[in-house]
Design a protein around this motif. Structure first.
Motif, short mmCIF file in Angstrom:
data_model
loop_
_atom_site.label_atom_id
_atom_site.label_comp_id
_atom_site.label_asym_id
_atom_site.label_seq_id
_atom_site.Cartn_x
_atom_site.Cartn_y
_atom_site.Cartn_z
N THR A 1 0.86 -1.18 0.00
CA THR A 1 0.00 0.00 0.00
C THR A 1 0.90 1.24 0.00
O THR A 1 2.10 1.15 0.27
N ASN A 2 0.29 2.38 -0.29
CA ASN A 2 1.06 3.63 -0.28
C ASN A 2 1.69 3.89 1.08
O ASN A 2 2.84 4.33 1.16
N ASN B 1 6.44 4.01 4.70
CA ASN B 1 7.15 3.56 5.90
C ASN B 1 8.48 2.91 5.54
O ASN B 1 9.49 3.18 6.18
N LYS B 2 8.48 2.05 4.53
CA LYS B 2 9.70 1.33 4.15
C LYS B 2 10.77 2.29 3.62
O LYS B 2 11.95 2.12 3.90
N LEU B 3 10.36 3.27 2.83
CA LEU B 3 11.32 4.19 2.22
C LEU B 3 11.57 5.44 3.05
O LEU B 3 12.36 6.30 2.68
N GLU B 4 10.83 5.54 4.16
CA GLU B 4 10.95 6.68 5.07
C GLU B 4 10.69 8.00 4.34
O GLU B 4 11.47 8.95 4.41
N ILE B 5 9.59 8.03 3.60
CA ILE B 5 9.15 9.23 2.90
C ILE B 5 7.67 9.42 3.22
O ILE B 5 7.04 8.55 3.81
N SER B 6 7.11 10.55 2.80
CA SER B 6 5.71 10.79 3.12
C SER B 6 4.80 10.00 2.19
O SER B 6 5.17 9.66 1.06
N LYS B 7 3.60 9.73 2.66
CA LYS B 7 2.61 9.02 1.85
C LYS B 7 2.27 9.85 0.62
O LYS B 7 2.05 9.31 -0.46
N ARG B 8 2.25 11.15 0.78
CA ARG B 8 1.94 12.05 -0.34
C ARG B 8 3.00 11.92 -1.44
O ARG B 8 2.68 11.95 -2.63
N THR B 9 4.27 11.78 -1.06
CA THR B 9 5.35 11.60 -2.04
C THR B 9 5.13 10.31 -2.81
O THR B 9 5.29 10.27 -4.04
N VAL B 10 4.72 9.25 -2.11
CA VAL B 10 4.44 7.99 -2.77
C VAL B 10 3.32 8.16 -3.78
O VAL B 10 3.42 7.73 -4.94
N GLU B 11 2.24 8.81 -3.36
CA GLU B 11 1.10 9.04 -4.26
C GLU B 11 1.51 9.84 -5.49
O GLU B 11 1.12 9.53 -6.61
N THR B 12 2.33 10.87 -5.28
CA THR B 12 2.80 11.71 -6.38
C THR B 12 3.65 10.89 -7.35
O THR B 12 3.50 11.01 -8.57
#
Length: 190
Positions: free
Chosen positions: A144-145, A150-161
């Motif tokens: 999931t996003n 969590n795995k990449l230690e970035i924000s969920k918004r960055t993943v969505e983008t």
């Protein structure tokens, strides 16, 4: 070695300590993993990977609970990730089996589908590195996003983008080919 910080003990791992933990807990952790996976080889591999990960990250892993509890949590999470990944692969295999069945599409359509998939994978491999990694984790591994964040230690918004960016790039690269295949199909039907 144990450090005390405001009544919270933290265990820092050394290779010797990890080796002791391996000798002490390997068999029982394998049996624990086997309850999730029902495959002894996969269970052994999961437990071995947990210990390899501990060795690789021994300088950054800080155990706030007991080492045993930490190991059980790592094995459980690895098993759940493995199950999730196998379910994703099973869905992909079911789709392929359907495409190859008599109920599915004909041989010429399978060829078109294969060509489209080849072009899609080529386009995915040309995505920017982070965009490609996030897209593959989401679409191929079933994360999931929030799990990716969590795995990449970035924000969920960055993943969505990044996923949106990947989809836009792929639509632009694959879209014209899809249109060509549709025109060819329509011409064959006339």
């Amino acid at each position: 070695m144990t450090h005390t910080q405001e009544n919270n003990s933290v265990e820092l791992l050394t290779e010797k300590r990890i080796e002791e933990l391996f000798k002490e807990h390997y068999s029982v952790l394998t049996a624990y993993a086997h309850k999730f996976l029902s495959d002894l080889d996969d269970s052994r591999e999961i437990v071995q990977n947990v210990f390899v990960n501990l060795i690789d990250n021994k300088n950054s892993v800080k155990i706030h609970t007991s080492a045993k509890a930490h190991l059980y949590t790592c094995v459980r999470n690895a098993c759940l990730n493995s199950i999730k990944q196998k379910n994703t692969h099973a869905r992909h295999h079911d789709s392929i089996r359907y495409l190859n069945s008599d109920i599915g599409i004909g041989a010429d359509k399978i060829l078109e589908q294969t060509e489209l998939e080849y072009q899609l994978y080529k386009a995915i491999d040309k995505l920017p590195e982070q965009c490609q990694r996030i897209f593959k984790m989401n679409r191929f591994n079933g994360y999931t996003n929030q799990e990716i964040a969590n795995k990449l230690e970035i924000s969920k918004r960055t993943v969505e983008t990044q996923i949106s960016k990947a989809l836009k790039i792929l639509r632009n690269k694959i879209g014209p080919m899809l249109a060509s295949l549709l025109i060819l199909w329509l011409l064959k039907e006339l």
